[in-house]
Scaffold this active site. Structure first.
Site, PDB file in Angstrom:
ATOM      1  N   GLU A 293      -5.233   7.428  13.427  1.00 52.83           N
ATOM      2  CA  GLU A 293      -5.406   5.975  13.381  1.00 52.83           C
ATOM      3  C   GLU A 293      -4.792   5.423  14.670  1.00 52.83           C
ATOM      4  O   GLU A 293      -3.600   5.630  14.921  1.00 52.83           O
ATOM      5  CB  GLU A 293      -4.673   5.406  12.156  1.00 52.83           C
ATOM      6  CG  GLU A 293      -4.813   3.898  12.015  1.00 52.83           C
ATOM      7  CD  GLU A 293      -4.025   3.334  10.823  1.00 52.83           C
ATOM      8  OE1 GLU A 293      -2.977   3.891  10.464  1.00 52.83           O
ATOM      9  OE2 GLU A 293      -4.476   2.317  10.265  1.00 52.83           O
TER      10      GLU A 293
ATOM     11  N   GLU B 164      10.988  -4.704   9.022  1.00 50.17           N
ATOM     12  CA  GLU B 164      12.130  -5.070   9.871  1.00 50.17           C
ATOM     13  C   GLU B 164      11.663  -5.554  11.240  1.00 50.17           C
ATOM     14  O   GLU B 164      12.460  -5.986  12.052  1.00 50.17           O
ATOM     15  CB  GLU B 164      13.093  -3.880  10.005  1.00 50.17           C
ATOM     16  CG  GLU B 164      12.555  -2.653  10.740  1.00 50.17           C
ATOM     17  CD  GLU B 164      11.734  -1.713   9.847  1.00 50.17           C
ATOM     18  OE1 GLU B 164      11.054  -2.189   8.923  1.00 50.17           O
ATOM     19  OE2 GLU B 164      11.766  -0.487  10.104  1.00 50.17           O
TER      20      GLU B 164
ATOM     21  N   LYS C 145      11.578  -5.760   0.424  1.00 50.23           N
ATOM     22  CA  LYS C 145      12.080  -5.318   1.720  1.00 50.23           C
ATOM     23  C   LYS C 145      10.960  -5.507   2.742  1.00 50.23           C
ATOM     24  O   LYS C 145      10.059  -4.707   2.870  1.00 50.23           O
ATOM     25  CB  LYS C 145      12.504  -3.850   1.696  1.00 50.23           C
ATOM     26  CG  LYS C 145      13.332  -3.546   2.946  1.00 50.23           C
ATOM     27  CD  LYS C 145      13.160  -2.160   3.505  1.00 50.23           C
ATOM     28  CE  LYS C 145      11.941  -1.903   4.295  1.00 50.23           C
ATOM     29  NZ  LYS C 145      11.853  -2.517   5.628  1.00 50.23           N
TER      30      LYS C 145
ATOM     31  N   SER D 129       2.185   2.873   6.841  1.00 51.74           N
ATOM     32  CA  SER D 129       1.588   4.103   7.376  1.00 51.74           C
ATOM     33  C   SER D 129       1.575   5.202   6.314  1.00 51.74           C
ATOM     34  O   SER D 129       2.354   5.168   5.363  1.00 51.74           O
ATOM     35  CB  SER D 129       2.408   4.584   8.569  1.00 51.74           C
ATOM     36  OG  SER D 129       3.709   4.914   8.141  1.00 51.74           O
TER      37      SER D 129
ATOM     38  N   CYS E 258      -5.372  -2.732   8.836  1.00 56.73           N
ATOM     39  CA  CYS E 258      -5.734  -1.487   8.150  1.00 56.73           C
ATOM     40  C   CYS E 258      -7.223  -1.451   7.860  1.00 56.73           C
ATOM     41  O   CYS E 258      -7.778  -0.414   7.582  1.00 56.73           O
ATOM     42  CB  CYS E 258      -4.963  -1.352   6.855  1.00 56.73           C
ATOM     43  SG  CYS E 258      -5.444  -2.588   5.661  1.00 56.73           S
TER      44      CYS E 258
HETATM   45  P1  NAD Z   1       5.306   1.713   8.648  1.00 59.75           P
HETATM   46  O1  NAD Z   1       4.988   2.777   7.676  1.00 59.75           O
HETATM   47  O2  NAD Z   1       5.938   2.073   9.925  1.00 59.75           O
HETATM   48  O3  NAD Z   1       6.291   0.640   7.960  1.00 59.75           O
HETATM   49  C1  NAD Z   1       6.016   0.115   6.670  1.00 59.75           C
HETATM   50  C2  NAD Z   1       7.322  -0.010   5.900  1.00 59.75           C
HETATM   51  O4  NAD Z   1       7.853   1.291   5.648  1.00 59.75           O
HETATM   52  C3  NAD Z   1       8.383  -0.788   6.640  1.00 59.75           C
HETATM   53  O5  NAD Z   1       9.003  -1.677   5.725  1.00 59.75           O
HETATM   54  C4  NAD Z   1       9.325   0.286   7.159  1.00 59.75           C
HETATM   55  O6  NAD Z   1      10.654  -0.145   7.140  1.00 59.75           O
HETATM   56  C5  NAD Z   1       9.140   1.442   6.213  1.00 59.75           C
HETATM   57  N1  NAD Z   1       9.156   2.750   6.891  1.00 59.75           N
HETATM   58  C6  NAD Z   1       8.719   3.028   8.135  1.00 59.75           C
HETATM   59  N2  NAD Z   1       8.846   4.337   8.409  1.00 59.75           N
HETATM   60  C7  NAD Z   1       9.370   4.905   7.315  1.00 59.75           C
HETATM   61  C8  NAD Z   1       9.715   6.239   6.975  1.00 59.75           C
HETATM   62  N3  NAD Z   1       9.554   7.243   7.825  1.00 59.75           N
HETATM   63  N4  NAD Z   1      10.218   6.462   5.749  1.00 59.75           N
HETATM   64  C9  NAD Z   1      10.381   5.465   4.878  1.00 59.75           C
HETATM   65  N5  NAD Z   1      10.069   4.182   5.160  1.00 59.75           N
HETATM   66  C10 NAD Z   1       9.560   3.894   6.342  1.00 59.75           C
HETATM   67  O7  NAD Z   1       3.962   0.888   8.865  1.00 59.75           O
HETATM   68  P2  NAD Z   1       3.716  -0.255   9.923  1.00 59.75           P
HETATM   69  O8  NAD Z   1       3.623   0.355  11.279  1.00 59.75           O
HETATM   70  O9  NAD Z   1       4.642  -1.379   9.699  1.00 59.75           O
HETATM   71  O10 NAD Z   1       2.262  -0.769   9.479  1.00 59.75           O
HETATM   72  C11 NAD Z   1       1.070  -0.251   9.983  1.00 59.75           C
HETATM   73  C12 NAD Z   1       0.453   0.740   9.039  1.00 59.75           C
HETATM   74  O11 NAD Z   1       0.229   0.117   7.777  1.00 59.75           O
HETATM   75  C13 NAD Z   1      -0.919   1.234   9.474  1.00 59.75           C
HETATM   76  O12 NAD Z   1      -1.030   2.602   9.181  1.00 59.75           O
HETATM   77  C14 NAD Z   1      -1.872   0.450   8.612  1.00 59.75           C
HETATM   78  O13 NAD Z   1      -3.139   1.052   8.407  1.00 59.75           O
HETATM   79  C15 NAD Z   1      -1.102   0.368   7.348  1.00 59.75           C
HETATM   80  N6  NAD Z   1      -1.566  -0.719   6.524  1.00 59.75           N
HETATM   81  C16 NAD Z   1      -2.289  -0.408   5.412  1.00 59.75           C
HETATM   82  C17 NAD Z   1      -2.789  -1.408   4.630  1.00 59.75           C
HETATM   83  C18 NAD Z   1      -3.612  -1.103   3.422  1.00 59.75           C
HETATM   84  O14 NAD Z   1      -3.766  -1.976   2.594  1.00 59.75           O
HETATM   85  N7  NAD Z   1      -4.133   0.113   3.289  1.00 59.75           N
HETATM   86  C19 NAD Z   1      -2.544  -2.742   4.962  1.00 59.75           C
HETATM   87  C20 NAD Z   1      -1.781  -3.020   6.090  1.00 59.75           C
HETATM   88  C21 NAD Z   1      -1.289  -1.989   6.861  1.00 59.75           C
END
Ligand code: NAD
Length: 521
Positions: free
Chosen positions: A404, A199, A196, A249, A304
């Site tokens: 962050e 989006e 998945k 996140s 990240c």
């Molecule tokens: P996000 O959590 O908003 O989205 C990630 C995924 O989770 C998406 O596929 C989304 O559909 C889903 N999602 C979003 N909110 C959700 C919820 N409340 N409940 C269930 N699923 C949910 O993250 P983002 O904004 O796309 O990415 C940025 C974040 O990712 C930053 O915090 C960054 O530090 C982190 N990140 C971490 C790493 C790592 O390896 N530690 C790498 C890249 C990004």
């Protein structure tokens, strides 16, 4: 938090209607080897962050579609798990070739949907490709252990077997690299997969999936569903899915880790971060300042492993004015312009959030030494741009330090000693990465031993390990036991089967059953 929240139904309907009117292409689902149009009534518009133009519409997959994807993966697993690792290696070799050959095309789609510069998008693809290259050695990676003659005629050995259907949930910031951290290794280990993608920018993942099919991944082995929270919850609950890889996140990570584990699944969750760079006064000044500028503002801070927090120790703080001059020189603009160094943020909401965090710093007493809030990019007036921003005199109690930011904002703290700086890092709940800039080996060694973070750079600002190692975030930045890629990645996507066998040359067994616990001595 910058998690996606369900948009009001009326707004979604209006967006869908306007996109339909302009014939925006739709993103397909990928189920049982076919790219299929979703039957859903709910669509999410993907905007080019430099222009707000709608690039594609992503379906919120229906329950029936998600079930079809999972059922295809479960059916394909029956035969895929029996394929030879040599056969799977052959497919990975073809996949690595195809990804390399299509790197420019994938990178361009990333720039259009995510905003980062083309050069940075190339890096996004390449860092994922390196995991595919690593997966090409899957026969060796899957080798088990043996110990012969543990007792007379008795040997014990292990097989590293696949676990079944696995699923991956990815974030917006690395649309190619993170899907490539997941499905290639999982299927090379003999699992089948439901991906998945984010989006907010699914096209790179769709291109990769199409290349996987071209490389020979059979139908049903790899499937793609789309959506946001409902699709995530579906993955957490679907009984066929045995393991979940998540990157995003910490709010979503905690939810997925808790719900997936409660359902008996294996979960690895890489979450948010607040990475500190310690600047010692003895460091090489040129290298340190260049590293800080690149790692704080590259990808507009949406990494990240961005070095978003600088801790200047002692006299090193005198370098701040020069840091500001260098940061000011960075060119903000569209990622498609080859001169651009800092592209737009992912969405207007992300920009609003970053601006409000900058303002919170000002309100709480930090000094805004470089203000990128009013940046304009001619020809791209609607883009979500924020220029490099530096806040100094930040303290750990400020909101801009605790959260962050995920934007081109560097917060600067000061410490009198290395011990004070280490304490700042260890008091922060995140433990993804950290870096120290010094020319003193003893200082670097002390830092390495005492700091509690998963990935440490010594004069290296973004120490993301190559795939012969693993991505090893810790504390709030990682939930789970087995990290992404490398040895731990293979362990995550496999389970051990241990065989104890007895083969006697003669059949001289006496007529006496042993009823006490076998000790195999
Ligand atoms: P996000 O959590 O908003 O989205 C990630 C995924 O989770 C998406 O596929 C989304 O559909 C889903 N999602 C979003 N909110 C959700 C919820 N409340 N409940 C269930 N699923 C949910 O993250 P983002 O904004 O796309 O990415 C940025 C974040 O990712 C930053 O915090 C960054 O530090 C982190 N990140 C971490 C790493 C790592 O390896 N530690 C790498 C890249 C990004």
């Amino acid at each position: 938090s910058f998690s996606t929240v369900a948009r009001p139904a009326a707004a979604a309907a209006a967006a869908a209607a306007s996109a339909a009117a302009t014939k925006v292409p739709t993103t397909k689902l990928y189920i049982n080897g076919e790219f299929v149009e979703s039957q859903t009534k709910e669509w999410i518009d993907v905007h080019n962050p430099a222009t707000q133009e709608v690039v594609t519409r992503v379906p919120v997959a229906t329950q029936a579609e998600m079930q079809a994807a999972t059922a295809a993966a479960a059916a394909a697993y029956k035969t895929w798990k029996k394929t030879s690792p040599i056969q799977r290696q052959g497919i990975m070799l073809k996949l690595q070739h195809l990804v390399r050959a299509n790197m420019g095309d994938i990178a361009r789609s990333i720039t259009i949907e995510q905003g980062k510069t083309l050069a940075d998008a190339d890096g996004d693809v390449l860092r994922g490709l390196q995991v595919v290259e690593h997966a090409c050695s899957i026969p060796s990676l899957l080798l088990g252990d043996t110990l012969g003659s543990l007792s007379a005629d008795l040997d014990t050995y292990t097989y590293r077997e696949p676990i079944g259907v696995c699923a991956g949930i990815t974030p917006f910031n690395f649309p190619a690299m993170i899907p490539l951290w997941m499905f290639p290794l999982a299927i090379a280990c003999g699992n089948t997969y439901v991906l998945k993608p984010s989006e907010r920018n699914p096209t790179a993942a769709m291109k990769l999936v199409s290349l996987a099919a071209e490389a020979g991944v059979p139908k049903g082995v790899l499937n793609v569903i789309h959506g946001s929270i409902d699709s995530v919850n579906y993955i957490c609950d679907a009984p066929e899915i045995r393991a979940i890889s998540f990157v995003g996140s910490d709010r979503a990570g905690l939810h997925i880790y808790s719900r997936g584990s409660a359902n008996g699944k294996r979960v690895q969750a890489n979450n948010g971060a607040k990475n500190h760079g310690i600047i010692m006064p003895d460091a090489n000044k040129e290298h340190t300042l260049n590293s800080l500028v690149g790692a704080a503002f590259g990808a507009a801070g949406q990494r990240c492993m961005a070095l978003s927090t600088a801790v200047f120790v002692g006299e090193a703080r005198k370098w701040i004015p020069e840091l500001i001059e260098r940061s000011r020189e960075l060119k903000v603009g569209s990622g498609l312009d080859s001169a651009t160094q800092v592209g737009p943020l992912i969405s207007p909401q992300a920009k609003k959030r970053v601006l409000s965090l900058i303002q919170s710093g000002v309100d709480e007493g930090a000094k805004l030494l470089l203000d990128g809030r009013d940046v304009t990019v001619p020809g791209f007036e609607k883009g979500n741009f924020v220029g490099p921003t530096i806040l100094a005199d930040v303290t750990p109690s400020m909101k801009c330090y605790k959260e962050e930011i995920f934007g081109p904002v560097l917060v600067c703290l000061s410490a009198e000693t290395l011990d004070d700086a280490i304490q700042i890092i260890n008091n922060n709940p995140y433990g993804n990465g950290t870096a120290i800039f010094t020319n003193n080996g003893a200082i670097a060694r002390k830092f390495t031993n005492e700091v509690d973070a998963g990935q440490i750079g010594i004069n290296v600002p973004i120490p993301v390990p190559l795939p012969m190692f693993s991505f090893t975030g810790s504390r709030k930045s990682f939930f789970g036991d087995l990290n992404f890629y490398g040895k731990a990645g293979v362990q995550f996507y496999t389970q051990l089967k241990t065989v104890t066998s007895l083969w006697k040359e003669t059949d001289a067994t006496t007529r006496a059953a042993a009823v006490s616990m076998p000790t195999m001595r």
